[in-house]
Design an enzyme around this catalytic site. Structure first.
Site: not given
Length: 334
Positions: A191, A272-274, A277
């Site tokens: 991740d 919410l990292r997707g 990014t």
């Protein structure tokens, strides 16, 4: 000393090359994970990237590549405070490396010969403001993985042992490569990579012939080969430098943010990292293309590399994660 194989001379592998260019434009994207068979140019691309990247300004002799005098750690004890241009650091982290070698430790030689308690910087210090490359990242020992996760999260390396209390910045782009047949990557580390790409051997005779020709020319007529590709690498370097400046003024519309959020929601990406990014990667790609705003074409181009490693496994769907992302992209963006 020979320069690495030129970045522009790598045949095919366009997604891998693009992912590395995007992290060079915006390091906050968070690094690249490259998975594929042996002999597909993974290590070659990383080493070629080192020669391609624009130089950085650093204080001469600073062990953590500080840009300003005030950023130089007290323990460095530099004799000069002059700045100079230096290549962007690309540091290899080998398998089996000890924690002391990664973080730094007491300088035993100075302790024995001079009775002085001094700090010997590790690989994290050398990689600051650059790239940390791990080949066979899926075989890395767990305690080193945990250490890297902590440093990647904080951007700071902390050493508290052997009577030392040291802190220094450790902000780097993590690049990992590996063969999926040799084991999976821990989800926590997976991740942490902003982008993920799958590479494979060339599928056509023409591409394979090109690979053979270029590699043979690099080994047998090195000088002429490097001259041949120098201009191509300089062009890409110039585009990276231009994009770094343009990215600050690039427009992000609410429509683009809605598309990004809808994509991640339909894919079931955790957290919410997707979204963040994907936004950064699309913005860097738009700047690289010299466009003035993020559009669907930019999102479509980078969505697979930003999201394929963030999907939950679906036992009812045999399709690979890249195919699943492409399917949803077509459904959402048309």
């Amino acid at each position: 000393m020979k320069q690495p194989f030129p970045f522009s001379a790598i045949v095919g592998q366009e997604e891998m090359k693009l992912s590395m260019i995007l992290t060079a434009i915006d390091p906050s994207i968070g690094g690249v994970l490259v998975f594929g068979d042996r002999g597909t140019g993974k290590s070659t691309a990383v080493r070629a990237l080192a020669a391609l990247l624009p130089q950085i300004t650093k204080i001469s002799g600073c062990p953590v590549n500080s840009e300003k005098v005030e950023d130089v750690p007290d323990w460095a004890k530099l004799e000069t405070k002059k700045s100079s241009l230096a290549p962007t650091p690309v540091v290899d982290l080998p398998l089996g490396v000890t924690e002391d070698r990664v973080t730094g430790a007491l300088d035993i030689e100075k302790a024995l010969s001079q009775g002085e308690k001094a700090f010997q910087p590790g690989l994290l210090a050398k990689a600051n403001r650059g790239y940390l490359y791990i080949d066979e990242v899926n075989l890395l020992e767990d305690h080193i993985v945990d250490l890297l996760l902590d440093v990647a999260q904080s951007g700071e390396n902390v050493v508290e042992r052997e009577g030392l209390s040291i802190r220094h910045p450790a902000r780097f782009v993590l690049v990992g490569s590996g063969n999926p047949e040799e084991g999976e990557l821990r989800p926590q580390l997976l991740d942490r990579f902003g982008l993920s790409v799958d590479v494979a051997s060339p599928k056509t005779v023409a591409e394979r012939v090109d690979v053979i020709k270029r590699r043979d020319a690099f080994e047998t007529d090195y000088e002429a080969f490097m001259v041949r590709w120098k201009a191509e690498d300089a062009l890409v370097r110039g585009q990276i430098e231009t994009a770094r400046g343009a990215i600050k003024t690039l427009k992000t519309t609410d429509a683009a943010l809605t598309d990004i959020a809808e994509l991640c929601l339909k894919l079931g990406a955790d957290g919410l990292r997707g979204e963040l990014t994907l936004l950064k990667a699309a913005r860097a790609f738009a700047a690289y293309r010299e466009d003035t705003a993020i559009g669907r074409d930019h999102i479509r181009a980078v969505a697979p590399m930003a999201l394929r490693h963030r999907l939950r496994r679906d036992p009812l769907d045999d399709a690979g994660s890249g195919v699943r992302v492409t399917r949803v992209v077509e459904d959402v963006l048309g």
